[in-house]
Design a protein around this motif. Structure first.
Motif, PDB file in Angstrom:
ATOM      1  N   ILE A  47     -28.091 -13.565  19.707  1.00  0.00           N
ATOM      2  CA  ILE A  47     -28.507 -12.912  20.937  1.00  0.00           C
ATOM      3  C   ILE A  47     -27.299 -12.783  21.856  1.00  0.00           C
ATOM      4  O   ILE A  47     -26.600 -13.775  22.113  1.00  0.00           O
ATOM      5  CB  ILE A  47     -29.616 -13.726  21.625  1.00  0.00           C
ATOM      6  CG1 ILE A  47     -30.828 -13.803  20.688  1.00  0.00           C
ATOM      7  CG2 ILE A  47     -30.003 -13.110  22.969  1.00  0.00           C
ATOM      8  CD1 ILE A  47     -31.833 -14.850  21.072  1.00  0.00           C
ATOM      9  N   ASN A  48     -27.064 -11.566  22.338  1.00  0.00           N
ATOM     10  CA  ASN A  48     -25.951 -11.342  23.269  1.00  0.00           C
ATOM     11  C   ASN A  48     -26.196 -12.072  24.578  1.00  0.00           C
ATOM     12  O   ASN A  48     -27.269 -11.951  25.172  1.00  0.00           O
ATOM     13  CB  ASN A  48     -25.810  -9.854  23.590  1.00  0.00           C
ATOM     14  CG  ASN A  48     -25.473  -9.028  22.381  1.00  0.00           C
ATOM     15  OD1 ASN A  48     -26.275  -8.922  21.459  1.00  0.00           O
ATOM     16  ND2 ASN A  48     -24.294  -8.468  22.361  1.00  0.00           N
ATOM     17  N   LEU A  49     -25.197 -12.796  25.026  1.00  0.00           N
ATOM     18  CA  LEU A  49     -25.281 -13.439  26.338  1.00  0.00           C
ATOM     19  C   LEU A  49     -24.412 -12.683  27.342  1.00  0.00           C
ATOM     20  O   LEU A  49     -24.873 -12.309  28.411  1.00  0.00           O
ATOM     21  CB  LEU A  49     -24.839 -14.894  26.252  1.00  0.00           C
ATOM     22  CG  LEU A  49     -25.695 -15.802  25.386  1.00  0.00           C
ATOM     23  CD1 LEU A  49     -25.087 -17.195  25.340  1.00  0.00           C
ATOM     24  CD2 LEU A  49     -27.128 -15.857  25.886  1.00  0.00           C
ATOM     25  N   PHE A  50     -23.153 -12.527  26.996  1.00  0.00           N
ATOM     26  CA  PHE A  50     -22.215 -11.872  27.894  1.00  0.00           C
ATOM     27  C   PHE A  50     -21.208 -11.041  27.099  1.00  0.00           C
ATOM     28  O   PHE A  50     -20.765 -11.448  26.037  1.00  0.00           O
ATOM     29  CB  PHE A  50     -21.413 -12.899  28.730  1.00  0.00           C
ATOM     30  CG  PHE A  50     -22.221 -13.672  29.711  1.00  0.00           C
ATOM     31  CD1 PHE A  50     -22.612 -14.968  29.419  1.00  0.00           C
ATOM     32  CD2 PHE A  50     -22.572 -13.116  30.929  1.00  0.00           C
ATOM     33  CE1 PHE A  50     -23.364 -15.698  30.320  1.00  0.00           C
ATOM     34  CE2 PHE A  50     -23.325 -13.830  31.840  1.00  0.00           C
ATOM     35  CZ  PHE A  50     -23.724 -15.124  31.533  1.00  0.00           C
ATOM     36  N   TYR A  51     -20.871  -9.899  27.688  1.00  0.00           N
ATOM     37  CA  TYR A  51     -19.713  -9.121  27.284  1.00  0.00           C
ATOM     38  C   TYR A  51     -18.714  -9.326  28.408  1.00  0.00           C
ATOM     39  O   TYR A  51     -18.931  -8.858  29.525  1.00  0.00           O
ATOM     40  CB  TYR A  51     -20.101  -7.653  27.112  1.00  0.00           C
ATOM     41  CG  TYR A  51     -18.933  -6.730  26.939  1.00  0.00           C
ATOM     42  CD1 TYR A  51     -18.428  -6.012  28.011  1.00  0.00           C
ATOM     43  CD2 TYR A  51     -18.319  -6.578  25.704  1.00  0.00           C
ATOM     44  CE1 TYR A  51     -17.358  -5.162  27.853  1.00  0.00           C
ATOM     45  CE2 TYR A  51     -17.251  -5.735  25.534  1.00  0.00           C
ATOM     46  CZ  TYR A  51     -16.779  -5.027  26.616  1.00  0.00           C
ATOM     47  OH  TYR A  51     -15.703  -4.185  26.455  1.00  0.00           O
ATOM     48  N   ILE A  52     -17.608 -10.063  28.127  1.00  0.00           N
ATOM     49  CA  ILE A  52     -16.777 -10.503  29.233  1.00  0.00           C
ATOM     50  C   ILE A  52     -15.303 -10.551  28.832  1.00  0.00           C
ATOM     51  O   ILE A  52     -14.768 -11.641  28.563  1.00  0.00           O
ATOM     52  CB  ILE A  52     -17.280 -11.845  29.817  1.00  0.00           C
ATOM     53  CG1 ILE A  52     -16.495 -12.232  31.056  1.00  0.00           C
ATOM     54  CG2 ILE A  52     -17.375 -12.938  28.765  1.00  0.00           C
ATOM     55  CD1 ILE A  52     -17.128 -13.318  31.901  1.00  0.00           C
ATOM     56  N   PRO A  53     -14.641  -9.401  28.785  1.00  0.00           N
ATOM     57  CA  PRO A  53     -13.218  -9.398  28.435  1.00  0.00           C
ATOM     58  C   PRO A  53     -12.338 -10.067  29.488  1.00  0.00           C
ATOM     59  O   PRO A  53     -11.241 -10.532  29.176  1.00  0.00           O
ATOM     60  CB  PRO A  53     -12.883  -7.918  28.307  1.00  0.00           C
ATOM     61  CG  PRO A  53     -13.943  -7.214  29.087  1.00  0.00           C
ATOM     62  CD  PRO A  53     -15.173  -8.065  28.994  1.00  0.00           C
ATOM     63  N   SER A  54     -12.824 -10.113  30.730  1.00  0.00           N
ATOM     64  CA  SER A  54     -12.086 -10.799  31.794  1.00  0.00           C
ATOM     65  C   SER A  54     -13.047 -11.037  32.944  1.00  0.00           C
ATOM     66  O   SER A  54     -14.130 -10.441  33.009  1.00  0.00           O
ATOM     67  CB  SER A  54     -10.888  -9.965  32.256  1.00  0.00           C
ATOM     68  OG  SER A  54     -11.343  -8.756  32.824  1.00  0.00           O
ATOM     69  N   GLY A  55     -12.645 -11.925  33.851  1.00  0.00           N
ATOM     70  CA  GLY A  55     -13.435 -12.153  35.047  1.00  0.00           C
ATOM     71  C   GLY A  55     -14.614 -13.083  34.828  1.00  0.00           C
ATOM     72  O   GLY A  55     -14.644 -13.857  33.878  1.00  0.00           O
ATOM     73  N   THR A  56     -15.555 -13.017  35.752  1.00  0.00           N
ATOM     74  CA  THR A  56     -16.703 -13.917  35.768  1.00  0.00           C
ATOM     75  C   THR A  56     -17.985 -13.112  35.862  1.00  0.00           C
ATOM     76  O   THR A  56     -18.047 -12.122  36.601  1.00  0.00           O
ATOM     77  CB  THR A  56     -16.611 -14.897  36.958  1.00  0.00           C
ATOM     78  OG1 THR A  56     -15.438 -15.716  36.795  1.00  0.00           O
ATOM     79  CG2 THR A  56     -17.839 -15.792  37.026  1.00  0.00           C
TER      80      THR A  56
END
Lengths: 115, 109
Positions: free
Chosen positions: B44-53
């Motif tokens: 299950i996808n939680l976050f797509y987060i290449p940078s930051g918060t």
């Protein structure tokens, strides 16, 4: 469809037999991925399709493994002369378009057991 | 190739506790995702987060791409948070995600 659909959900086959696993990606997604996950491990990349073509098949372990996506939608992973070491969960994923910057979405997997 | 390591490998929490999961990667990445694999095997996808918060309810994630790590925070943990958490990185625009070693979380009632 609403999500990535994989069939069969479970498959038990005898050593040496041929197996096909099917993946139906999210409607409109042009990129499709196959991964393999062994017990206690993270998913390992097998192959990536952009449209109908295999853009990267560097993860296929040997020539017994082959995958197709003839019309750019449904994909089939084919395993010839199965071995007990092929037992794993085979996961399919899709993303909206090929290239960097995509969120990928996984199906529930096909559990393959070779006896 | 790129190495993606997660820590801790195993974590047991009492319900209501907070935790931080870490993902280190050995090379530059274009993208990073966090997944939760539930006991039935679904990723299950939680976050797509290449940078930051980013934050989503009790979960938040931070990626510092220049220092090659990402953190997943779980607050007020619940038994339904149990499972395996994976980070996955897209290495140098190869368009394929490489998964980390995973953190197996068990939340006790």
């Amino acid at each position: 469809g609403a999500g990535v659909s994989q069939t069969p959900s479970n498959k038990v086959t005898e050593k040496g037999k041929y197996v096909e696993l099917r993946c139906d990606p999210i409607s409109g997604h042009t990129a499709l991925y196959w991964y393999r996950q062994s017990l206690g491990q993270g998913p390992e990349f097998l192959i990536y399709f952009q449209g109908t073509g295999a853009a990267d098949d560097s993860g296929l372990p040997n020539d017994r493994f082959f995958a197709v996506r003839p019309e750019g939608s449904v994909s089939t992973l084919k395993i010839q002369r199965t071995e007990r070491g092929d037992s794993a969960v085979y996961l399919c994923a899709s993303s909206p378009w090929g290239g960097s910057g995509n969120t990928i979405y996984f199906g529930e997997g096909s559990w393959l057991t070779v006896v | 190739g790129i190495q993606v390591e997660q820590s801790p490998p195993d974590l047991i929490l009492q319900e209501g506790a907070n935790s931080t999961l870490r993902c280190n990667f050995s090379d530059s990445v274009n993208n990073l995702q966090w997944f939760h694999q539930n006991p039935w095997g679904q990723l299950i996808n939680l976050f797509y987060i290449p940078s930051g918060t980013k934050q989503n309810g009790r979960l938040s994630a931070t990626t510092v791409a220049t220092e090659r790590y990402s953190l997943l925070y779980i607050s007020s943990s619940q038994t339904t948070d149990s499972g395996v958490y994976f980070c996955a990185v897209e290495w140098r625009g190869t368009y394929k995600y490489i998964f980390g070693t995973g953190t197996r979380l068990k939340v006790l009632a």
